[in-house]
Design an enzyme around this catalytic site. Structure first.
Site, PDB file in Angstrom:
ATOM      1  N   LYS A 194      28.618  -9.324  -2.881  1.00  0.00           N
ATOM      2  CA  LYS A 194      28.751 -10.361  -3.921  1.00  0.00           C
ATOM      3  C   LYS A 194      28.382  -9.838  -5.315  1.00  0.00           C
ATOM      4  O   LYS A 194      27.750 -10.532  -6.105  1.00  0.00           O
ATOM      5  CB  LYS A 194      27.910 -11.582  -3.547  1.00  0.00           C
ATOM      6  CG  LYS A 194      28.331 -12.215  -2.241  1.00  0.00           C
ATOM      7  CD  LYS A 194      27.440 -13.355  -1.814  1.00  0.00           C
ATOM      8  CE  LYS A 194      26.245 -12.853  -1.051  1.00  0.00           C
ATOM      9  NZ  LYS A 194      25.541 -13.886  -0.293  1.00  0.00           N
ATOM     10  N   ASP A 229      21.462 -16.838   5.591  1.00  0.00           N
ATOM     11  CA  ASP A 229      21.819 -18.245   5.340  1.00  0.00           C
ATOM     12  C   ASP A 229      22.597 -18.880   6.499  1.00  0.00           C
ATOM     13  O   ASP A 229      22.392 -20.049   6.844  1.00  0.00           O
ATOM     14  CB  ASP A 229      22.582 -18.420   4.000  1.00  0.00           C
ATOM     15  CG  ASP A 229      23.731 -17.457   3.800  1.00  0.00           C
ATOM     16  OD1 ASP A 229      23.970 -16.620   4.675  1.00  0.00           O
ATOM     17  OD2 ASP A 229      24.387 -17.537   2.741  1.00  0.00           O
TER      18      ASP A 229
HETATM   19  C1  GLC Z   1      27.641 -12.048   2.139  1.00  0.00           C
HETATM   20  C2  GLC Z   1      26.386 -11.483   2.799  1.00  0.00           C
HETATM   21  C3  GLC Z   1      25.984 -12.313   4.003  1.00  0.00           C
HETATM   22  C4  GLC Z   1      25.882 -13.781   3.619  1.00  0.00           C
HETATM   23  C5  GLC Z   1      27.190 -14.248   2.988  1.00  0.00           C
HETATM   24  C6  GLC Z   1      27.149 -15.700   2.550  1.00  0.00           C
HETATM   25  O1  GLC Z   1      28.695 -11.869   2.999  1.00  0.00           O
HETATM   26  O2  GLC Z   1      26.621 -10.143   3.181  1.00  0.00           O
HETATM   27  O3  GLC Z   1      24.756 -11.884   4.517  1.00  0.00           O
HETATM   28  O4  GLC Z   1      25.586 -14.548   4.745  1.00  0.00           O
HETATM   29  O5  GLC Z   1      27.483 -13.446   1.861  1.00  0.00           O
HETATM   30  O6  GLC Z   1      26.138 -15.956   1.648  1.00  0.00           O
END
Ligand code: GLC
Length: 483
Positions: A194, A229
Site C-alpha cells: 500500500k 485486520d
Molecule cells: C495489504 C496487507 C495485508 C492487509 C491488507 C488490507 O494487503 O499486506 O496484510 O490485510 O492490505 O489492509
C-alpha cells in the site's frame, strides 16, 4: 452498452421535424445528424473496447478460483511461498463471553486509529476512536519515525481521556502489512504494501519496534496481541455470529482470513491446538504474482510499473481502494492521449498519480442524473479538466463501473475459493469491511459473481458488512490471551 437499435432511435428523434436545437431554435441540419451519428458510434466503439479489456466472463472466473485452490495448498506447505498463508496463532473462535476493555491500535493505510474498546457483551460493544492522519514522510522514512508517530498518537489519545500514561494498559495491535507471526504478540515484517516503505524494518519484530517507541515516550503499555485486520474482522463478526469463518478487507489494500484445519497446514511446526484449527491470514493481495491467470491489462501493467513495489501484490492492485482510482485515471489518460476524451485535454491535477480518489468512484457510480452533473463537478471543478461533454462523462462513468465490477468479481473468486477450501458450501458468513461500506453495488456485484460460480449454493453464503471490525476483533483476541 448502446445498441445499434438505440442509436437508430436517438437519430429518429433528431430527424423528427418538430425537434429544434434547444439553443438556436433552428431545425437540426442533416450535417449535425451525421455528426451525432458519428459521435454515438465513436462512443460505442470506445465502450465496447473497454468492455473487452475489463469484463471477466464466467470461464475466467472459474479458472481463477481453480488457481487459488492450487496456490492455497502451496502456501500452506512452503514457508516463503508468494501466497503466504500465514498462521495467525489464533486457534479459537470467540464464545461471546469475552469481556474487558482494551486500547486498540490500527495501522494499515492513510489513517492510524487509536481506540478504546469496551467489550460488554456481543451486542454491546463501545468504541471510542481517534484517527490520526499519517504524514506522507513517515510512510517512507526510517521505521523509527513511523513507530514514534504511533507512540505520540497514543500519548495524545490517553491525554484526551485523562488516562495516566504510566499506568499499565493492555493493548491489541492491528498491523495490516505482511508479517510472519512468531507468537500471538510477536511477528516479523517481511514486506511493505500500500505504498508504505520504511527502512530498517524488514525482518524485525513489529511489536518490539512499537515497545521501543513506547519506552522512548515513557508510555506503560503491554501488547497482548498482534493481529492482521482480516483476522480481527473475522473474530469481531464471529463474536455475535458463530457461522463466520471468513473475514475480508476491501480497503486501501485487500486481504482475507479464514479458519483452516491444522492438519492442512503442512508447514505448521508448532503445538497442536486443542481446537484442531487455526485462522490463516492468506495475504491474498499477493495472489498470482506470476501472472498466470489474472486478466492483467495494459493499465494494470502501467500502474504496477509505477508503484513502489513492481511485481508485488498484483491482485491487490486490481481490486483495492488505493488503486481503483488510479486504474480509472490511467485508462482516461490513454483516451485523452488518443484525443478520444475531453477533446484531448487533461489538467495538472489529473496528470498527477493517484489524484482520482476512491470517493470519486463511489460518487460517479451514484450519479444517476441525466446530465451526469456530479460527474461533471468532479471532473471539471475538482480535477480541473477544462471541459467535458455528456459523452465524455458517460465514458468516464462506464470506466468507473467496469473497474468496480471487475474488482468485485475478482474478490468473489477469492471468497468462493476459500469456501471450497473449507468445504463450507452448506453455510458460511463472510464478514467484509472497509471502503466497501460506502461503495454502491459492490456487495451485490460480488453476490452476482458468487452466484455465477456456485449456482444455488450461493444462497448459503451470507455476505455482511462490518464496521470497526478490526479494532473490535483485535480486542477480543487480546481478551482471549491468558498470560
Ligand atoms: C495489504 C496487507 C495485508 C492487509 C491488507 C488490507 O494487503 O499486506 O496484510 O490485510 O492490505 O489492509
Amino acid at each position: 452498452m448502446i445498441s445499434e437499435k438505440m442509436v437508430k432511435n436517438i437519430l429518429q428523434v433528431f430527424k423528427s421535424s418538430k425537434i429544434k436545437n434547444k439553443y438556436s431554435g433552428k431545425r437540426i441540419s442533416k450535417h449535425s445528424i451525421q455528426e451525432e451519428k458519428k459521435r454515438l458510434y465513436a462512443e460505442e466503439d470506445i465502450l465496447s473496447k473497454l468492455e473487452d479489456i475489463f469484463i471477466i466472463g464466467p470461464v475466467k472466473l472459474r479458472q481463477i478460483v481453480h488457481h487459488f485452490l492450487e496456490e492455497f495448498r502451496k502456501g500452506l506447505e512452503y514457508d516463503d511461498y508468494s501466497l503466504a498463508m500465514l498462521p495467525s496463532f489464533v486457534t479459537k473462535l470467540p464464545t461471546g463471553q469475552e469481556l474487558g476493555n482494551f486500547i486498540s491500535l490500527d495501522l494499515g493505510g492513510t489513517n492510524f486509529k487509536v481506540c478504546k474498546v469496551y467489550l460488554e457483551n456481543p451486542y454491546q460493544i463501545r468504541v471510542q476512536q481517534k484517527k490520526f492522519s499519517i504524514p506522507e514522510t513517515a510512510k517512507n522514512a526510517d521505521g523509527e519515525r513511523l513507530f514514534d508517530f504511533m507512540a505520540d498518537s497514543v500519548e495524545s489519545f490517553l491525554k484526551d481521556r485523562n488516562i495516566n500514561k504510566e499506568k499499565e494498559q493492555e493493548l491489541g495491535f492491528t498491523f495490516s502489512f505482511p508479517v510472519r507471526q512468531t507468537g500471538i504478540n510477536s511477528g516479523e515484517l517481511y514486506l511493505w504494501s500500500k505504498e508504505f516503505n520504511c527502512s530498517n524494518t524488514k525482518g524485525k519484530d513489529v511489536v518490539m519496534m512499537l515497545n521501543e517507541a513506547f519506552k522512548r515516550n515513557k508510555i506503560n503499555i503491554k501488547v497482548k496481541a498482534l493481529v492482521n485486520d482480516t483476522v480481527g474482522i473475522l473474530m469481531a463478526s464471529a463474536y455475535s455470529d458463530p457461522q463466520t469463518f471468513i473475514g475480508v478487507v476491501l480497503g486501501e489494500g485487500t486481504n482475507a482470513a479464514y479458519v483452516e484445519k491444522i492438519e492442512n497446514i503442512a508447514k505448521w511446526k508448532g503445538p497442536q491446538p486443542e481446537s484442531g484449527k487455526m485462522i490463516i491470514n492468506t495475504e491474498w493481495g499477493s495472489f498470482d504474482e506470476e501472472k498466470l491467470v489474472l486478466p492483467i491489462n495494459k493499465f494494470d501493467e502501467l500502474l504496477d510499473q509505477n508503484s513502489l513495489d513492481p511485481g508485488k501484490h498484483v491482485f491487490e492492485k486490481m481490486i483495492s481502494g488505493f488503486y481503483l482510482g488510479e486504474i480509472v485515471r490511467l485508462t482516461c489518460l490513454y483516451l485523452i492521449n488518443k484525443k478520444l476524451l475531453f477533446k484531448g485535454q487533461s489538467s495538472i491535477i489529473f496528470n498527477k498519480p493517484n489524484s482520482f480518489d476512491i470517493q470519486y468512484l463511489s460518487r460517479i457510480e451514484r450519479d444517476y442524473s441525466i446530465e451526469l452533473s456530479d460527474t461533471k463537478l468532479i471532473l471539471q471543478d475538482l480535477l480541473l479538466i477544462p471541459s467535458t461533454t455528456l459523452s465524455d462523462r458517460r465514458i468516464v462513468r462506464r470506466i468507473v463501473e467496469l473497474v468496480g465490477i471487475r474488482s468485485a468479481r475478482l474478490t468473489a473468486c477469492g471468497v468462493v475459493a476459500l469456501l471450497n477450501q473449507m468445504n463450507k458450501l452448506d453455510g458460511c458468513t463472510v464478514a467484509v469491511d472497509n471502503f466497501i461500506n460506502d461503495y454502491p453495488h459492490f456487495i451485490n456485484r460480488m453476490r452476482d459473481a458468487i452466484h455465477e460460480l456456485l449456482g444455488s449454493f450461493s444462497e448459503n453464503v451470507n455476505l455482511i458488512h462490518t464496521k470497526d471490525g478490526s479494532s473490535v476483533g483485535t480486542s477480543i483476541i487480546a481478551s482471549m490471551v491468558n498470560e
